[in-house]
Design a protein around this motif. Structure first.
Motif, mmCIF file in Angstrom:
data_model
loop_
_atom_site.group_PDB
_atom_site.id
_atom_site.type_symbol
_atom_site.label_atom_id
_atom_site.label_comp_id
_atom_site.label_asym_id
_atom_site.label_seq_id
_atom_site.Cartn_x
_atom_site.Cartn_y
_atom_site.Cartn_z
ATOM 1 N N CYS A 291 0.840 -1.194 0.000
ATOM 2 C CA CYS A 291 0.000 0.000 0.000
ATOM 3 C C CYS A 291 0.879 1.249 0.000
ATOM 4 O O CYS A 291 1.666 1.468 0.920
ATOM 5 N N ASN A 304 -5.819 3.226 4.556
ATOM 6 C CA ASN A 304 -4.668 2.433 4.085
ATOM 7 C C ASN A 304 -4.430 1.219 4.986
ATOM 8 O O ASN A 304 -4.116 0.127 4.498
ATOM 9 N N THR A 308 -4.562 -2.678 3.880
ATOM 10 C CA THR A 308 -3.346 -3.492 4.026
ATOM 11 C C THR A 308 -3.601 -4.782 4.818
ATOM 12 O O THR A 308 -2.791 -5.703 4.776
#
Ligand code: OSB
Ligand code: MG
Length: 371
Positions: A291, A304, A308
């Motif tokens: 990411c 994020n 992930t």
């Protein structure tokens, strides 16, 4: 069941980063971006964050184009269409070409709202299973090699799992060789942000001797074919960032063997649904992903982290802790990195609360749209 949504708030924030961040295209310290908030009647709030910068040096979008496109095109489409699932946002917004960061800012807020309505973590809503994620850190171009080595030393001490160094012609081989010499056991990678062409092939092939984890986006931002020529003559894996805007681009890059690794940025690909599709395709084709980051504040960072948690995010990404960027972040608790790991939050949605004092302090404009 339809996702209940009654209102969207769009706030423009201005935040100053602790340190300037320099890439092959220039230096950034003041960040302007939007926090999007989608509200329902039950008192749930879903949050998203836009990642375009004020100038179009990374891609063609800017803070201003994000505003124009959200207000004049995307929000009206969300008003006219009902959603049964956050994946529908991508389809509803499909008539509007590209403008992926603008789309992603709204889609992310819908995903967060959906997970909060279901009372599950966003990571779980996406299908993520990891309880903790490994993270690395991206270090901008520094005034001198000594400055760079000192900065790396600090982040290695903090436990980051890999160090990414920005490179450009004139700041590449010698710099990386010095870093590898001082940190032989630390995984090191380089990101060129498109600073080279195939005319530089000898310079790039020289980097093969340094045992880098990968080289990110050495060639043009809109290229796939030349990267495939370069990957054919390099041992070091190439990772694509700027070139990948969609699952379609991912298929082209993998079929042409233009890279062996893909950096997924939610904003660049138009949202979490497309990011997940790219992830699934890469998993099915044995391509590890990680990411990427866009110097996000806490809300974008939380998205994020949730992404992930999916299995094929096999390599540490660029999601460093809040304190690497900000004196004060807009979420509470802030994103904490311990021994190079972030614990995926277990609360509903993004799993972090908004720090309303901080959010209000950094807000410079606010608009409300009824749905
Ligand atoms: O190319 O990954 C990139 C920052 C701004 C624009 C592009 C990039 C980056 C980074 C930093 O590398 C990632 C981060 O720390 O958020
Ligand atoms: Mg990059």
């Amino acid at each position: 069941m339809t996702i209940a949504m009654k209102q969207i708030k769009v706030r423009k924030l201005k935040m100053r980063m602790k340190h300037p961040f320099t890439t092959s295209f220039g230096t950034l310290q003041d960040k302007e971006f939007f926090v999007t908030e989608v509200l329902d009647d039950a008192g749930n709030h879903g949050f998203g964050e836009s990642v375009a910068f004020t100038s179009p040096w990374y891609n063609e979008e800017t803070v201003q184009t994000n505003h124009h496109v959200m207000k004049d095109f995307l929000i009206p489409l969300l008003r006219e269409n009902k959603l049964d699932h956050p994946d529908d946002v991508l389809e509803v917004l499909r008539p509007i070409r590209r403008n992926n960061m603008a789309k992603s800012a709204l889609e992310g807020a819908v995903w967060d709202l959906y997970a909060k309505q279901k009372n599950i973590p966003l990571a779980e809503a996406l299908g993520g299973k990891k309880a903790e994620i490994d993270v690395g850190i991206s270090i901008g171009i520094q005034p001198t090699i000594e400055d760079l080595l000192k900065t790396i030393e600090q982040h290695v001490q903090e436990g980051y799992k890999r160090i990414k160094i920005k490179i450009k012609p004139g700041w590449d081989y010698d710099v990386l060789a010095a870093v590898k010499k001082q940190f032989p056991d630390t995984p090191i990678m380089a990101d060129a942000n498109s600073a080279y062409t195939l005319d530089d092939i000898n310079q790039l092939q020289r980097l093969d001797g340094l045992d880098l984890m990968m080289i990110e986006q050495p060639l043009a931002h809109d290229d796939i074919v030349d990267h495939s020529k370069l990957q054919a003559v390099m041992r070091t894996p190439i990772c694509l960032d700027e070139s990948i805007h969609s699952l379609e681009d991912t298929k082209k890059a993998i079929q042409l063997q233009a890279c062996r690794i893909i950096n997924i940025k939610i904003g660049r690909v138009g949202g979490l649904s497309e990011a997940k599709r790219i992830h699934d395709y890469c998993r099915d084709h044995g391509i590890p992903v990680w990411c990427g980051g866009m110097l996000e504040a806490g809300i974008g960072r939380a998205h994020n982290i949730a992404l992930t948690s999916l299995s094929q995010f096999a390599l540490p990404g660029d999601t460093a802790g809040s304190s690497r960027y900000w004196e004060k972040d807009i979420i509470t608790p802030e994103v904490i990195v311990e021994n190079g790991r972030i614990t995926v939050p277990k609360g509903p949605g993004i799993g972090y609360d908004i720090d309303w004092d901080a959010l209000n302090q950094f807000t410079v404009e606010e608009e409300t749209f009824n749905l």
